[in-house]
Design a protein around this motif. Structure first.
Motif, PDB file in Angstrom:
ATOM      1  N   LYS A  94       0.835  -1.202   0.000  1.00  0.00           N
ATOM      2  CA  LYS A  94       0.000   0.000   0.000  1.00  0.00           C
ATOM      3  C   LYS A  94       0.878   1.263   0.000  1.00  0.00           C
ATOM      4  N   GLU A 134       2.551   1.620  -3.396  1.00  0.00           N
ATOM      5  CA  GLU A 134       1.619   2.091  -4.422  1.00  0.00           C
ATOM      6  C   GLU A 134       1.413   3.595  -4.339  1.00  0.00           C
ATOM      7  N   GLN A 135       1.373   4.120  -3.117  1.00  0.00           N
ATOM      8  CA  GLN A 135       1.162   5.554  -2.927  1.00  0.00           C
ATOM      9  C   GLN A 135       2.472   6.343  -3.006  1.00  0.00           C
ATOM     10  N   ASP A 149      -5.754   7.893   1.756  1.00  0.00           N
ATOM     11  CA  ASP A 149      -5.076   8.244   0.513  1.00  0.00           C
ATOM     12  C   ASP A 149      -3.707   8.821   0.845  1.00  0.00           C
ATOM     13  N   PHE A 150      -2.984   9.283  -0.161  1.00  0.00           N
ATOM     14  CA  PHE A 150      -1.615   9.766   0.042  1.00  0.00           C
ATOM     15  C   PHE A 150      -1.572  10.920   1.045  1.00  0.00           C
TER      16      PHE A 150
END
Length: 435
Positions: free
Chosen positions: A351, A354-355, A416-417
């Motif tokens: 995760k 990916e970010q 989220d980021f």
């Protein structure tokens, strides 16, 4: 990462009591009616008994003519009691300041404290300080050496260069643990060698006030870049109290920390002072300066200096940018956090990958400052008990960092980021996560 989890779960109690005291909730506790006779809390009684037993274990090990270091490490790893100056003594042994042979302690302490006094004489009492008898002439101003002397070997030239380092140290130590009054309070044991009114020696505080750069803030980062800016642009209204001066003959605890860091910078010109070192020396000095043993507390400054020097010898590579990409540099250690996380929690690792959340975004501060800014001070001290006691103390630090990520894995997996970056960079939030 079980060890890391255990330490994070254990630090919450001290920090929670700290928070309750700050919020005034300890008063509410005291107002709670006492239990009826015969109806006391057996749990408290058991805990008290276990605590006393644990103290006795420490006293037994520390009372041996030659301390078995492995046994002491094992006992300290689960936390050191603060009673009787046990933590101060254990830290001094674990940081290789005191040898395991008790018979050598007295002579070694005297030797080291005398050496520190010599450092004070040589490095704090600088050109422009000493006066000749009756102040008729200046011993420090001669035909060969004077403030305008361009010679790089001039004492005055060195003095002015040191001012740049001193200004950065001064700026950082004044705001050390701003939520605590301790560092602003006067120490019980001011340095009489420097504060002796008959000698008229210049303290570092006065030196900062009198420097020609006093209207500017000088900051040196890890890259060696020096930035000069006006402090008035960033000075918060409430921070004016940080600069209140104590009466003559007194000095605040932050001034002692400032002196320690300045002498360290003078003795280690290759690294000098880098922002963040104040966060390392702070918990060490606080622990030694609050020792219940008044004789040891009196020498907290010298003892802190040598323990800090020994600790920095192990982590100084973190502060040297040219070593970042080497195997002993901070970049390698930050990547190690992710490789450890990959072994323990592949889903969370993927995760973050990916970010594109790199360990440099958050783990740099965690590792460089030994988590000193991520927790409240009592929790930092508790974590350092285990950190100093572990044979592979910095491998253990990686496990704790990995455990910190795993403790908030649910939020990280859902966020989220932007949300995750905010979550990872907020300081002192870990207390609520471990309770």
């Amino acid at each position: 990462a079980r060890q890391g989890f255990r330490q994070l779960a254990g630090v919450g109690r001290a920090g929670r009591r700290w928070s309750l005291a700050r919020e005034g909730k300890e008063t509410e506790r005291r107002q709670t009616p006492p239990p009826p006779p015969g109806g006391g809390d057996d749990g408290d009684s058991i805990m008290s008994s276990l605590h006393k037993s644990r103290i006795a274990e420490f006293q037994e090990i520390l009372g041996e003519p030659e301390i078995v270091l492995q046994k002491l490490r094992k006992l300290c790893f689960s936390g050191i009691p603060f009673e009787g100056g046990l933590r101060c003594l254990c830290w001094k042994i674990l940081l290789n300041y005191l040898p395991v042979e008790r018979a050598l302690w007295s002579s070694l302490l005297k030797k080291q404290r005398d050496l520190y006094a010599q450092f004070l004489k040589e490095m704090i009492i600088q050109p422009g300080i000493a006066k000749a008898n009756l102040g008729v002439s200046r011993e420090d101003v001669t035909l060969e050496d004077h403030p305008l002397n361009p010679n790089p070997d001039s004492r005055w030239n060195t003095y002015f260069k040191d001012n740049e380092v001193l200004l950065q140290i001064d700026k950082d130590v004044r705001r050390l643990y701003p939520d605590m009054a301790f560092f602003q309070r006067p120490t019980e044991y001011p340095c009489l060698l420097i504060l002796d009114p008959q000698n008229e020696f210049e303290t570092l505080r006065k030196r900062v006030e009198q420097t020609t750069l006093k209207s500017q803030t000088v900051a040196r980062n890890r890259s060696g870049v020096t930035n000069v800016s006006s402090p008035h642009k960033t000075l918060a209204p409430h921070s004016l109290s940080e600069y209140e001066v104590l009466p003559n003959g007194c000095e605040a605890h932050w001034e002692v920390v400032e002196r320690i860091l300045f002498i360290y910078a003078k003795l280690n010109p290759g690294i000098a002072y880098v922002q963040g070192m104040n966060e390392i020396v702070g918990p060490l000095y606080y622990t030694f300066a609050t020792d219940s043993n008044s004789d040891w507390k009196e020498h907290a400054e010298a003892d802190t200096f040598f323990c800090f020097t020994n600790l920095m010898s192990e982590i100084r590579d973190n502060f040297i940018k040219s070593l970042d990409d080497s195997q002993c540099g901070i970049t390698y250690k930050m990547e190690k956090v992710y490789s450890t996380l990959k072994e323990k929690d592949m889903e969370l690792y993927m995760k973050l990958q990916e970010q594109n959340i790199k360990p440099q975004f958050f783990a740099f501060r965690w590792l460089t400052l030994l988590l000193s800014q991520e927790f409240l001070l009592p929790d930092v001290i508790r974590i350092w008990d285990s950190l100093f006691a572990d044979d592979n103390r910095f491998d253990f630090l990686l496990l704790v960092c990995c455990a910190m990520l795993t403790l908030i894995r649910d939020q990280l997996l859902e966020g989220d980021f932007t949300l995750n970056m905010r979550l990872l960079q907020v300081k002192c939030r870990w207390l609520s996560k471990v309770w």
